[in-house]
Design a protein around this motif. Structure first.
Motif, PDB file in Angstrom:
ATOM      1  N   VAL A   4       0.857  -1.188   0.000  1.00 51.75           N
ATOM      2  CA  VAL A   4       0.000   0.000   0.000  1.00 51.75           C
ATOM      3  C   VAL A   4       0.894   1.239   0.000  1.00 51.75           C
ATOM      4  O   VAL A   4       1.700   1.435   0.912  1.00 51.75           O
ATOM      5  N   VAL A   5       0.739   2.045  -1.028  1.00 55.28           N
ATOM      6  CA  VAL A   5       1.532   3.265  -1.191  1.00 55.28           C
ATOM      7  C   VAL A   5       0.661   4.452  -0.788  1.00 55.28           C
ATOM      8  O   VAL A   5      -0.395   4.676  -1.375  1.00 55.28           O
ATOM      9  N   PRO A   6       1.075   5.209   0.236  1.00 50.96           N
ATOM     10  CA  PRO A   6       0.255   6.348   0.680  1.00 50.96           C
ATOM     11  C   PRO A   6       0.116   7.419  -0.396  1.00 50.96           C
ATOM     12  O   PRO A   6       1.059   7.705  -1.134  1.00 50.96           O
ATOM     13  N   ALA A   7      -1.071   8.011  -0.470  1.00 48.57           N
ATOM     14  CA  ALA A   7      -1.341   9.051  -1.469  1.00 48.57           C
ATOM     15  C   ALA A   7      -0.501  10.303  -1.239  1.00 48.57           C
ATOM     16  O   ALA A   7      -0.166  11.005  -2.182  1.00 48.57           O
ATOM     17  N   ASP A   8      -0.143  10.559   0.021  1.00 43.08           N
ATOM     18  CA  ASP A   8       0.616  11.766   0.343  1.00 43.08           C
ATOM     19  C   ASP A   8       2.121  11.487   0.459  1.00 43.08           C
ATOM     20  O   ASP A   8       2.819  12.079   1.266  1.00 43.08           O
ATOM     21  N   LEU A   9       2.608  10.611  -0.385  1.00 35.90           N
ATOM     22  CA  LEU A   9       3.999  10.172  -0.335  1.00 35.90           C
ATOM     23  C   LEU A   9       4.992  11.333  -0.399  1.00 35.90           C
ATOM     24  O   LEU A   9       5.922  11.405   0.405  1.00 35.90           O
ATOM     25  N   GLU A  10       4.798  12.260  -1.328  1.00 36.95           N
ATOM     26  CA  GLU A  10       5.738  13.382  -1.456  1.00 36.95           C
ATOM     27  C   GLU A  10       5.751  14.234  -0.189  1.00 36.95           C
ATOM     28  O   GLU A  10       6.812  14.707   0.228  1.00 36.95           O
ATOM     29  N   HIS A  11       4.611  14.399   0.436  1.00 34.25           N
ATOM     30  CA  HIS A  11       4.548  15.152   1.690  1.00 34.25           C
ATOM     31  C   HIS A  11       5.307  14.411   2.788  1.00 34.25           C
ATOM     32  O   HIS A  11       6.057  15.011   3.559  1.00 34.25           O
ATOM     33  N   ARG A  12       5.139  13.096   2.854  1.00 37.78           N
ATOM     34  CA  ARG A  12       5.785  12.292   3.906  1.00 37.78           C
ATOM     35  C   ARG A  12       7.310  12.287   3.785  1.00 37.78           C
ATOM     36  O   ARG A  12       7.999  12.211   4.780  1.00 37.78           O
ATOM     37  N   VAL A  13       7.829  12.325   2.565  1.00 34.45           N
ATOM     38  CA  VAL A  13       9.287  12.262   2.412  1.00 34.45           C
ATOM     39  C   VAL A  13       9.955  13.628   2.544  1.00 34.45           C
ATOM     40  O   VAL A  13      11.177  13.699   2.609  1.00 34.45           O
TER      41      VAL A  13
END
Length: 150
Positions: A4-13
């Motif tokens: 499961v890849v979170p939708a807010d990936l860029e925000h998380r990194v």
């Protein structure tokens, strides 16, 4: 196994930008490209993979060892990883000056989080003509049977 890849990936990194480069590093105190991609898979997508530290035999750490490292990646990891279209959550195999041997964590089809000895942890924009790296392929562990973007 479903990844499961979170939708807010860029925000998380965003908080990972600037983590220092450290050879054989595998955590927020510092990591190399392998450690960064492995940490992201585990902590952002719930997928744990081996550390692959055996690839750091003394013969392949030197810059001249890039070709040998790329060969080992191609031969050894082909058994445990499978190619996928470039997408968030996959691991990018990158080339520099035509030789593969660098990896990153894909945030979007054109953005990759990676750890580089020159800049630490940064986002690579593949659309930037001045980008030092080029995408050679995208991969997920072979045991990942489905990728869900949530």
């Amino acid at each position: 196994m479903e990844m499961v890849v979170p939708a807010d990936l860029e925000h998380r990194v965003a908080a990972l930008i600037g983590v220092p480069f450290r050879v054989k590093g595998d955590d927020l105190d510092g990591w190399d490209c392998r450690g960064c991609a492995r940490w992201c898979l585990k902590h952002l997508c719930g997928v744990d993979v081996p550390d692959y530290l055996d690839l750091y035999a003394s013969a392949i750490i030197a810059v001249s060892g890039r070709r040998e490292r790329a060969r080992l990646l191609g031969e050894g990891l082909a058994q445990t990883w499978r190619p996928v279209p470039p997408q968030a959550g996959a691991v990018a195999l990158l080339s520099w000056l035509g030789s593969a041997g660098h990896v990153g964590f894909i945030l979007s089809p054109t953005k990759i989080l990676h750890a580089d000895i020159r800049v630490g942890t940064a986002v690579l924009d593949l659309d930037d003509p001045a980008a030092a790296y080029r995408l050679k392929g995208a991969f997920v562990p072979a045991f990942v049977t489905d990728i869900r973007h949530a």
